[in-house]
Design a protein around this motif. Structure first.
Motif, PDB file in Angstrom:
ATOM      1  N   VAL A 227      44.734  41.994  33.678  1.00  0.00           N
ATOM      2  CA  VAL A 227      45.202  42.648  34.969  1.00  0.00           C
ATOM      3  C   VAL A 227      44.857  41.228  35.920  1.00  0.00           C
ATOM      4  O   VAL A 227      45.076  41.041  36.927  1.00  0.00           O
ATOM      5  CB  VAL A 227      43.445  43.520  34.772  1.00  0.00           C
ATOM      6  CG1 VAL A 227      42.938  43.309  36.098  1.00  0.00           C
ATOM      7  CG2 VAL A 227      43.309  44.551  34.066  1.00  0.00           C
ATOM      8  N   ALA A 228      43.994  40.179  35.162  1.00  0.00           N
ATOM      9  CA  ALA A 228      44.091  39.150  35.820  1.00  0.00           C
ATOM     10  C   ALA A 228      45.835  38.441  36.426  1.00  0.00           C
ATOM     11  O   ALA A 228      45.988  37.647  37.015  1.00  0.00           O
ATOM     12  CB  ALA A 228      43.017  38.248  35.237  1.00  0.00           C
ATOM     13  N   ASP A 229      46.174  38.615  35.168  1.00  0.00           N
ATOM     14  CA  ASP A 229      47.925  38.108  35.106  1.00  0.00           C
ATOM     15  C   ASP A 229      48.467  38.657  36.098  1.00  0.00           C
ATOM     16  O   ASP A 229      49.512  37.903  36.829  1.00  0.00           O
ATOM     17  CB  ASP A 229      47.977  37.722  33.581  1.00  0.00           C
ATOM     18  CG  ASP A 229      49.748  36.969  33.382  1.00  0.00           C
ATOM     19  OD1 ASP A 229      48.833  35.591  33.356  1.00  0.00           O
ATOM     20  OD2 ASP A 229      50.376  37.566  33.607  1.00  0.00           O
ATOM     21  N   ALA A 230      48.291  40.141  36.123  1.00  0.00           N
ATOM     22  CA  ALA A 230      49.450  40.791  37.056  1.00  0.00           C
ATOM     23  C   ALA A 230      48.474  40.802  38.163  1.00  0.00           C
ATOM     24  O   ALA A 230      50.244  40.552  39.887  1.00  0.00           O
ATOM     25  CB  ALA A 230      48.923  41.955  36.486  1.00  0.00           C
ATOM     26  N   ALA A 231      46.636  40.206  38.469  1.00  0.00           N
ATOM     27  CA  ALA A 231      47.267  39.744  39.832  1.00  0.00           C
ATOM     28  C   ALA A 231      47.607  39.126  40.566  1.00  0.00           C
ATOM     29  O   ALA A 231      48.097  39.047  41.818  1.00  0.00           O
ATOM     30  CB  ALA A 231      45.101  40.256  40.359  1.00  0.00           C
ATOM     31  N   GLU A 232      48.166  37.696  39.666  1.00  0.00           N
ATOM     32  CA  GLU A 232      48.178  36.458  39.859  1.00  0.00           C
ATOM     33  C   GLU A 232      50.123  36.949  40.410  1.00  0.00           C
ATOM     34  O   GLU A 232      50.870  36.092  41.143  1.00  0.00           O
ATOM     35  CB  GLU A 232      48.753  35.742  39.076  1.00  0.00           C
ATOM     36  CG  GLU A 232      46.759  35.054  39.031  1.00  0.00           C
ATOM     37  CD  GLU A 232      47.088  33.816  37.828  1.00  0.00           C
ATOM     38  OE1 GLU A 232      47.610  34.232  37.231  1.00  0.00           O
ATOM     39  OE2 GLU A 232      45.866  33.164  37.758  1.00  0.00           O
TER      40      GLU A 232
ATOM     41  N   LEU B  65      49.330  28.320  42.631  1.00  0.00           N
ATOM     42  CA  LEU B  65      49.192  29.690  41.429  1.00  0.00           C
ATOM     43  C   LEU B  65      50.271  29.540  41.229  1.00  0.00           C
ATOM     44  O   LEU B  65      49.986  29.953  39.660  1.00  0.00           O
ATOM     45  CB  LEU B  65      50.200  31.325  42.753  1.00  0.00           C
ATOM     46  CG  LEU B  65      49.352  31.263  43.396  1.00  0.00           C
ATOM     47  CD1 LEU B  65      49.281  32.761  44.654  1.00  0.00           C
ATOM     48  CD2 LEU B  65      47.586  32.491  43.454  1.00  0.00           C
ATOM     49  N   VAL B  66      51.608  29.107  41.199  1.00  0.00           N
ATOM     50  CA  VAL B  66      52.664  28.907  39.853  1.00  0.00           C
ATOM     51  C   VAL B  66      51.928  28.155  38.480  1.00  0.00           C
ATOM     52  O   VAL B  66      52.266  28.337  37.410  1.00  0.00           O
ATOM     53  CB  VAL B  66      53.839  27.963  40.574  1.00  0.00           C
ATOM     54  CG1 VAL B  66      54.486  27.518  39.118  1.00  0.00           C
ATOM     55  CG2 VAL B  66      54.843  29.253  41.488  1.00  0.00           C
ATOM     56  N   ARG B  67      51.235  26.914  39.243  1.00  0.00           N
ATOM     57  CA  ARG B  67      50.577  26.067  38.188  1.00  0.00           C
ATOM     58  C   ARG B  67      49.730  26.633  37.537  1.00  0.00           C
ATOM     59  O   ARG B  67      49.683  26.611  36.589  1.00  0.00           O
ATOM     60  CB  ARG B  67      50.433  24.597  38.877  1.00  0.00           C
ATOM     61  CG  ARG B  67      51.285  24.132  39.370  1.00  0.00           C
ATOM     62  CD  ARG B  67      50.752  22.699  40.128  1.00  0.00           C
ATOM     63  NE  ARG B  67      51.927  21.868  40.223  1.00  0.00           N
ATOM     64  CZ  ARG B  67      52.758  21.135  39.809  1.00  0.00           C
ATOM     65  NH1 ARG B  67      52.533  20.847  38.192  1.00  0.00           N
ATOM     66  NH2 ARG B  67      53.446  20.364  40.380  1.00  0.00           N
ATOM     67  N   GLU B  68      48.260  27.722  37.997  1.00  0.00           N
ATOM     68  CA  GLU B  68      47.271  27.594  37.620  1.00  0.00           C
ATOM     69  C   GLU B  68      47.994  28.730  36.721  1.00  0.00           C
ATOM     70  O   GLU B  68      47.360  29.255  36.018  1.00  0.00           O
ATOM     71  CB  GLU B  68      46.377  28.780  38.382  1.00  0.00           C
ATOM     72  CG  GLU B  68      45.984  27.249  39.484  1.00  0.00           C
ATOM     73  CD  GLU B  68      45.083  27.703  40.528  1.00  0.00           C
ATOM     74  OE1 GLU B  68      45.063  28.946  41.220  1.00  0.00           O
ATOM     75  OE2 GLU B  68      44.288  27.100  41.158  1.00  0.00           O
ATOM     76  N   HIS B  69      49.199  29.697  36.660  1.00  0.00           N
ATOM     77  CA  HIS B  69      49.898  31.164  36.231  1.00  0.00           C
ATOM     78  C   HIS B  69      49.683  30.405  35.193  1.00  0.00           C
ATOM     79  O   HIS B  69      49.660  31.123  33.720  1.00  0.00           O
ATOM     80  CB  HIS B  69      50.910  31.422  37.266  1.00  0.00           C
ATOM     81  CG  HIS B  69      51.312  32.761  36.653  1.00  0.00           C
ATOM     82  ND1 HIS B  69      50.386  33.756  36.541  1.00  0.00           N
ATOM     83  CD2 HIS B  69      52.110  33.037  35.754  1.00  0.00           C
ATOM     84  CE1 HIS B  69      51.153  34.427  36.311  1.00  0.00           C
ATOM     85  NE2 HIS B  69      52.541  34.618  35.465  1.00  0.00           N
ATOM     86  N   PHE B  70      50.108  29.304  35.107  1.00  0.00           N
ATOM     87  CA  PHE B  70      51.080  28.609  33.712  1.00  0.00           C
ATOM     88  C   PHE B  70      49.466  28.152  32.511  1.00  0.00           C
ATOM     89  O   PHE B  70      49.379  28.032  31.644  1.00  0.00           O
ATOM     90  CB  PHE B  70      52.272  27.733  33.484  1.00  0.00           C
ATOM     91  CG  PHE B  70      53.216  28.222  33.618  1.00  0.00           C
ATOM     92  CD1 PHE B  70      54.054  28.829  33.131  1.00  0.00           C
ATOM     93  CD2 PHE B  70      53.651  27.862  34.344  1.00  0.00           C
ATOM     94  CE1 PHE B  70      55.079  29.845  32.537  1.00  0.00           C
ATOM     95  CE2 PHE B  70      54.939  28.236  35.099  1.00  0.00           C
ATOM     96  CZ  PHE B  70      55.372  29.328  34.013  1.00  0.00           C
TER      97      PHE B  70
END
Length: 298
Positions: free
Chosen positions: A264-269, A288-293
């Motif tokens: 859910v947290a990943d999809a919200a990003e 956002l892109v850096r934190e996503h990885f």
């Protein structure tokens, strides 16, 4: 001796003079209404052609047979069925079966139905999917190339165990490839192009909400692939997708309930990233892109 290919003389016609033919008359032998030229060799060829006969030369290869220069050794066009050649077969369906088995195995791996460290045989999996062992082996060989399983001689295939270090390394490589591309696209792609990707982002949210791990894995890869696809570099998309898929094998490392919160947290990003791209808010995009990885993207 009469020349080969010469038609019988007709009553009342004069005997040929025996003089050599003139080259200018050779083309008249096959024309209708030129009965006076019927004794020439060209007439014999025309009549033979009309009867459907071949006009190859005689045994000595002499000129009397009416064969054209350079075609004495020509092979007649014989249908393939007379040569014993079988007709073309319908396309085999093995590739289709293999593809379906591969998709099913990928879903089983991501969904946790095939447990890390366990060995599975091709015949047993084939019985489970209602197919022979052959397409299962072919699909498993592909999964071995992707790093999802490893071959165990005379036993089958063992599902790979993934540690935190390996997953971290994959995330780092993905970030090195995708982050610069996303920042470049954020400066050039128009807002309406990003807006068209919103249904893909929403699909990841829906899959995460119901904790459908296999469905989420496919939706997540589709979203990231669409983002990178705007670069127009298909090689980049392919390499990134391969790395992404490798990071999903196996997805389950704990209870499904615990994984749901991560999904859910990943999809919200994904939604937040699209909003920042539409607004061309470059600092937020980069963050956002850096934190996503680094946050353990699925």
């Amino acid at each position: 001796m009469r020349a080969a290919g010469r038609v019988p003389e007709q009553p009342g016609q004069p005997e040929p003079s025996g003089q050599p033919e003139q080259s200018g008359q050779s083309g008249q032998s096959g024309q209708s209404g030129q009965s006076g030229q019927s004794g020439q060799s060209g007439s014999g060829q025309a009549d033979a052609a009309a009867r459907g006969e071949h006009t190859h030369g005689g045994p000595d290869g002499g000129p009397g047979g009416g064969a054209l220069d350079g075609q004495d050794d020509a092979v007649p066009d014989i249908p393939a069925r007379r040569l014993g050649v079988p007709p073309p077969r319908k396309p085999m369906q093995r590739t289709s079966v293999r593809g379906q088995v591969l998709d099913a195995l990928r879903a089983a791996l991501v969904g946790g139905e095939l447990a890390p460290g366990e060995v599975y045989s091709a015949p047993a999996l084939g019985e489970r999917f209602g197919v022979s062992a052959t397409p299962v082996r072919e699909a498993m060989q592909q999964l071995a190339l992707e790093g999802a399983v490893e071959v165990v001689p005379n036993r089958g295939f063992r599902v790979t165990r993934r540690g935190a270090r390996e997953l971290g390394e994959l995330a780092e490589v993905r970030a090195l490839i995708e982050v610069p591309v996303m920042l470049r696209l954020a400066r050039s792609v128009p807002a309406e192009a990003w807006a068209r990707l919103r249904p893909l982002a929403e699909a990841t949210v829906a899959a995460a909400a119901c904790a459908d791990l296999a469905r989420y894995a496919e939706a997540d890869r589709a979203f990231h692939g669409a983002l990178l696809g705007l670069s127009g570099n298909q090689q980049l998309v392919q390499v990134a997708d391969d790395l992404h898929r490798r990071s999903q094998w196996p997805l389950v490392s704990g209870p499904v309930a615990g994984r749901r919160a991560d999904l859910v947290a990943d999809a919200a990003e994904h939604i937040a990233l699209l909003d920042a791209l539409v607004a061309r808010d470059l600092p937020v995009v980069q963050s956002l892109v850096r934190e996503h990885f680094t946050g353990g993207d699925v």
